[in-house]
Design an enzyme around this catalytic site. Structure first.
Site, PDB file in Angstrom:
ATOM      1  N   ASP A 186     -10.162  -5.824  -3.041  1.00  0.00           N
ATOM      2  CA  ASP A 186      -9.587  -4.756  -2.221  1.00  0.00           C
ATOM      3  C   ASP A 186     -10.540  -3.564  -2.200  1.00  0.00           C
ATOM      4  O   ASP A 186     -10.887  -3.014  -3.252  1.00  0.00           O
ATOM      5  CB  ASP A 186      -8.236  -4.361  -2.821  1.00  0.00           C
ATOM      6  CG  ASP A 186      -7.416  -3.451  -1.934  1.00  0.00           C
ATOM      7  OD1 ASP A 186      -8.003  -2.568  -1.270  1.00  0.00           O
ATOM      8  OD2 ASP A 186      -6.183  -3.605  -1.906  1.00  0.00           O
ATOM      9  N   HIS A 232      -7.250  -6.205   1.000  1.00  0.00           N
ATOM     10  CA  HIS A 232      -6.068  -5.371   1.262  1.00  0.00           C
ATOM     11  C   HIS A 232      -5.286  -5.840   2.488  1.00  0.00           C
ATOM     12  O   HIS A 232      -4.319  -5.195   2.887  1.00  0.00           O
ATOM     13  CB  HIS A 232      -6.540  -3.920   1.487  1.00  0.00           C
ATOM     14  CG  HIS A 232      -5.487  -2.882   1.291  1.00  0.00           C
ATOM     15  ND1 HIS A 232      -4.943  -2.578   0.058  1.00  0.00           N
ATOM     16  CD2 HIS A 232      -4.871  -2.046   2.176  1.00  0.00           C
ATOM     17  CE1 HIS A 232      -4.054  -1.615   0.188  1.00  0.00           C
ATOM     18  NE2 HIS A 232      -3.975  -1.269   1.466  1.00  0.00           N
ATOM     19  N   SER A 266       0.832  -1.200   0.000  1.00  0.00           N
ATOM     20  CA  SER A 266       0.000   0.000   0.000  1.00  0.00           C
ATOM     21  C   SER A 266       0.871   1.256   0.000  1.00  0.00           C
ATOM     22  O   SER A 266       1.603   1.497  -0.958  1.00  0.00           O
ATOM     23  CB  SER A 266      -0.956  -0.045   1.197  1.00  0.00           C
ATOM     24  OG  SER A 266      -1.985   0.901   1.071  1.00  0.00           O
TER      25      SER A 266
END
Length: 280
Positions: free
Chosen positions: A225, A258, A149
């Protein structure tokens, strides 16, 4: 550097070290995994992992299962924190996506952030120097970098800005174009100011057209995600890389979100990707 934690792990040692950072102006912690092949005479490649928003070194160490694969391939795995700590700047703890835990791996230019929020220089300069000084078995000339991320953004930017320093790069669900998404716009406005032209130096998609990076790039992105459409937009980098001639593999993984369940599912393949490049 002072060692504050140590656990036996897959035949090696998972350690955590504390040190005073001259770059950040505060005390920092960094996790270092030494595989069973580590010794003062055996020079091993170094693989840096950059964590995402709200995280510390502990997320990678306790959730990803990376030590098993680092031991298999004989890699030293280094996981720094995500921002300066304890510098007591007004507003640094008001939101999860700016300030503490959200350094974005850039060097801030705006006051008051510019004095401490210099995670890019910390990761690319101070941390390798500390490793070379305190870990004789760390071959910092053979280094790879990856992350998740915000950390995926950091890894890509570090590699694209330093194609001679890093030999491999990969990312999990990276923020590939921070200049074009809310997370990045908030962070860059605060750390870098209102001039969007200055943001390009910290945006992997913008950097793609000018970087000398031509080694393979691996990106995994979960299709379930929750941040995919609004914050991540991996196709922007895929298109920019294709236009620039950067060999990028974007793998869209159905059903994955995620979380670290996603990272743990593919961490072995990422470490194998780095090992292949670092052994050359």
């Amino acid at each position: 550097m002072q060692r504050i934690k140590n656990w036996a792990c897959f035949g090696g040692q998972q350690q955590v070290w504390k040190h005073s950072s001259s770059t950040l102006g505060c005390s920092m912690e960094v996790a270092v995994y030494l595989p069973p092949q580590a010794s003062e005479t055996a020079k091993l490649p170094v693989l840096y992992y950059l964590s995402g928003l709200t995280c510390t070194w502990e997320n990678m160490v306790s959730k990803a299962g990376a030590q098993r694969y680092a031991a298999e391939h004989g890699l030293i795995l280094v996981s720094p924190d995500t921002s300066p700590r304890g510098v007591n700047l007004a507003g640094e703890d008001e939101s999860y996506d700016f300030g503490s835990g959200a350094g974005f791996y850039i060097d801030a230019t705006e006051r008051p952030w510019a004095k401490h929020y210099r995670m890019y220089s910390y990761v690319t300069e101070e941390l390798p120097a500390l490793l070379a000084e305190h870990f004789p078995g760390a071959d910092t000339a053979r280094s790879g970098i990856f992350g998740h991320s915000m950390g995926g953004h950091g890894a890509l930017v570090c590699a694209f800005r330093n194609p001679q320093r890093y030999k491999s790069v990969s990312a999990f669900a990276p923020i590939v174009a921070p200049s074009q998404v809310p997370w990045g716009e908030k962070a860059f406005s605060g750390y870098l100011g209102a001039d969007r032209n200055s943001w390009a130096a910290w945006d992997a998609t913008a950097l793609a057209s000018g970087t000398g990076w031509r080694k393979p790039v691996l990106i995994d992105q979960g299709m379930a995600d929750e941040f995919l459409e609004k914050q991540l937009k991996p196709q922007l980098l895929a298109n920019a890389a294709a236009a620039a001639g950067i060999p990028l593999t974007l793998r869209l993984q159905a059903g994955y979100d995620h979380s670290y369940y996603f990272i743990a599912s593919f961490i072995g393949e990422h470490i194998a990707h780095h090992a292949q490049q670092l052994r050359r």
